[in-house]
Motif scaffolding. Sequence first.
Motif, PDB file in Angstrom:
ATOM      1  N   PRO A 108      13.101  14.036  -2.266  1.00  0.00           N
ATOM      2  CA  PRO A 108      13.161  13.463  -1.199  1.00  0.00           C
ATOM      3  C   PRO A 108      13.515  14.368   0.034  1.00  0.00           C
ATOM      4  O   PRO A 108      14.079  15.398  -0.010  1.00  0.00           O
ATOM      5  CB  PRO A 108      14.450  12.571  -1.426  1.00  0.00           C
ATOM      6  CG  PRO A 108      15.049  13.038  -2.478  1.00  0.00           C
ATOM      7  CD  PRO A 108      13.967  13.956  -3.396  1.00  0.00           C
ATOM      8  N   PHE A 109      12.918  13.855   1.189  1.00  0.00           N
ATOM      9  CA  PHE A 109      12.939  14.599   2.511  1.00  0.00           C
ATOM     10  C   PHE A 109      12.258  15.900   2.674  1.00  0.00           C
ATOM     11  O   PHE A 109      12.110  16.202   3.764  1.00  0.00           O
ATOM     12  CB  PHE A 109      14.637  14.805   2.759  1.00  0.00           C
ATOM     13  CG  PHE A 109      15.271  13.577   2.639  1.00  0.00           C
ATOM     14  CD1 PHE A 109      15.142  12.356   3.265  1.00  0.00           C
ATOM     15  CD2 PHE A 109      16.241  13.364   1.687  1.00  0.00           C
ATOM     16  CE1 PHE A 109      15.937  11.084   3.232  1.00  0.00           C
ATOM     17  CE2 PHE A 109      17.001  12.230   1.612  1.00  0.00           C
ATOM     18  CZ  PHE A 109      16.958  11.104   2.118  1.00  0.00           C
ATOM     19  N   ILE A 110      11.986  16.398   1.392  1.00  0.00           N
ATOM     20  CA  ILE A 110      11.442  17.799   1.792  1.00  0.00           C
ATOM     21  C   ILE A 110       9.993  17.752   2.003  1.00  0.00           C
ATOM     22  O   ILE A 110       9.365  18.711   2.821  1.00  0.00           O
ATOM     23  CB  ILE A 110      11.591  18.565   0.285  1.00  0.00           C
ATOM     24  CG1 ILE A 110      13.005  18.873  -0.146  1.00  0.00           C
ATOM     25  CG2 ILE A 110      10.774  19.985   0.364  1.00  0.00           C
ATOM     26  CD1 ILE A 110      13.702  19.644   0.918  1.00  0.00           C
ATOM     27  N   GLY A 111       9.354  16.495   2.093  1.00  0.00           N
ATOM     28  CA  GLY A 111       8.185  16.567   2.577  1.00  0.00           C
ATOM     29  C   GLY A 111       8.014  16.836   4.225  1.00  0.00           C
ATOM     30  O   GLY A 111       6.891  17.311   4.419  1.00  0.00           O
ATOM     31  N   TRP A 112       8.986  16.499   4.759  1.00  0.00           N
ATOM     32  CA  TRP A 112       8.926  16.987   6.325  1.00  0.00           C
ATOM     33  C   TRP A 112       8.851  18.442   6.341  1.00  0.00           C
ATOM     34  O   TRP A 112       8.189  18.822   7.467  1.00  0.00           O
ATOM     35  CB  TRP A 112      10.344  16.192   7.104  1.00  0.00           C
ATOM     36  CG  TRP A 112      10.284  14.757   7.033  1.00  0.00           C
ATOM     37  CD1 TRP A 112      11.538  14.177   6.721  1.00  0.00           C
ATOM     38  CD2 TRP A 112       9.214  13.842   7.105  1.00  0.00           C
ATOM     39  NE1 TRP A 112      11.112  12.698   6.708  1.00  0.00           N
ATOM     40  CE2 TRP A 112       9.971  12.501   7.142  1.00  0.00           C
ATOM     41  CE3 TRP A 112       7.914  13.718   7.389  1.00  0.00           C
ATOM     42  CZ2 TRP A 112       9.388  11.413   7.124  1.00  0.00           C
ATOM     43  CZ3 TRP A 112       7.134  12.698   7.703  1.00  0.00           C
ATOM     44  CH2 TRP A 112       7.798  11.402   7.393  1.00  0.00           C
TER      45      TRP A 112
ATOM     46  N   TYR B 218       9.908   6.227  -3.527  1.00  0.00           N
ATOM     47  CA  TYR B 218       9.327   7.530  -2.945  1.00  0.00           C
ATOM     48  C   TYR B 218       8.931   7.009  -1.459  1.00  0.00           C
ATOM     49  O   TYR B 218       8.159   6.590  -0.987  1.00  0.00           O
ATOM     50  CB  TYR B 218       7.882   7.714  -3.569  1.00  0.00           C
ATOM     51  CG  TYR B 218       7.976   7.918  -5.148  1.00  0.00           C
ATOM     52  CD1 TYR B 218       8.564   9.169  -5.510  1.00  0.00           C
ATOM     53  CD2 TYR B 218       7.290   6.980  -5.874  1.00  0.00           C
ATOM     54  CE1 TYR B 218       8.441   9.347  -6.971  1.00  0.00           C
ATOM     55  CE2 TYR B 218       7.191   7.458  -7.184  1.00  0.00           C
ATOM     56  CZ  TYR B 218       7.830   8.434  -7.733  1.00  0.00           C
ATOM     57  OH  TYR B 218       8.062   8.622  -9.245  1.00  0.00           O
ATOM     58  N   PRO B 219      10.171   7.268  -0.854  1.00  0.00           N
ATOM     59  CA  PRO B 219      10.250   6.700   0.664  1.00  0.00           C
ATOM     60  C   PRO B 219       9.596   7.683   1.561  1.00  0.00           C
ATOM     61  O   PRO B 219       9.266   8.938   1.085  1.00  0.00           O
ATOM     62  CB  PRO B 219      11.540   6.836   1.201  1.00  0.00           C
ATOM     63  CG  PRO B 219      12.325   7.452   0.182  1.00  0.00           C
ATOM     64  CD  PRO B 219      11.670   7.534  -1.192  1.00  0.00           C
ATOM     65  N   ALA B 220       9.171   7.261   2.735  1.00  0.00           N
ATOM     66  CA  ALA B 220       8.439   8.179   3.635  1.00  0.00           C
ATOM     67  C   ALA B 220       9.441   9.752   3.880  1.00  0.00           C
ATOM     68  O   ALA B 220      10.559   9.491   3.966  1.00  0.00           O
ATOM     69  CB  ALA B 220       8.598   7.531   5.064  1.00  0.00           C
ATOM     70  N   GLY B 221       8.798  10.743   3.853  1.00  0.00           N
ATOM     71  CA  GLY B 221       9.383  11.906   3.722  1.00  0.00           C
ATOM     72  C   GLY B 221       9.439  12.689   2.602  1.00  0.00           C
ATOM     73  O   GLY B 221      10.058  13.825   2.373  1.00  0.00           O
ATOM     74  N   THR B 222       9.077  11.865   1.322  1.00  0.00           N
ATOM     75  CA  THR B 222       9.297  12.424   0.098  1.00  0.00           C
ATOM     76  C   THR B 222       8.221  13.612  -0.062  1.00  0.00           C
ATOM     77  O   THR B 222       6.993  13.196   0.146  1.00  0.00           O
ATOM     78  CB  THR B 222       9.165  11.489  -0.950  1.00  0.00           C
ATOM     79  OG1 THR B 222      10.155  10.346  -0.944  1.00  0.00           O
ATOM     80  CG2 THR B 222       9.307  12.074  -2.384  1.00  0.00           C
TER      81      THR B 222
END
Length: 211
Positions: free
Chosen positions: A158-162, A78-82
């Motif tokens: 992933p990435f959708i968190g941003w 779970y990297p940053a931006g997840t």
Amino acid sequence: MSAIASPTAAPVIADAAVSASKPAKPAKKRGPLHYVGVAVSAALLMFVAIVALLVVAIPAATGSTPYTVLTSSMEPKYPAGTLVVIKPVSADSIGVGDVITYQLKSGEPEVVTHRVIAVNSAVGGERTFTTQGDNNDIADAAPVREVQVRGELWYAVPFIGWVNNVINGGTRAVIVPIAAVILFGYAGWMFVGSALERRRKRREAEAAAQA
């Protein structure tokens, strides 16, 4: 007495008027850029629909809450931006290995999403949880009380968190209706355009058949 025959008028041959049918207008050929544009538009439409589904519709329908991972403590999974969607659960159902989101201090908005590495029983029967980030070398300093737990990880994207950060809070109340209008408007435009194109082709085919 010989009869004198009056000369007969020469027959007049009338030329038949031939009506030349107007040739059908050739269909306008569409270049490759048109199809590329259609494909890109469809991909963007699908992307926006999926984001709206994952970030807004599903959490709202299930009482879950979307959060964004901001640090590297839960890498590599779970990297940053997840985007992590946290569903409310009973503290009794939480066990070792589960990923939970909890308040750093009860009642305050700041939260952390870490994995449970131990379940403890405190005085009075209350359970507490020892947590640690997957990418951290040591466990979190303070045990997590039941009242601090916001829920357990349901799914992550992933990435959708941003994107979730952009449309979070008060911004969501403005962006979501606008996105919905754009989606329905685009779908309607595509439907009408397709219907008009089929109608034009049918008329051209009928005109060619009558020629």
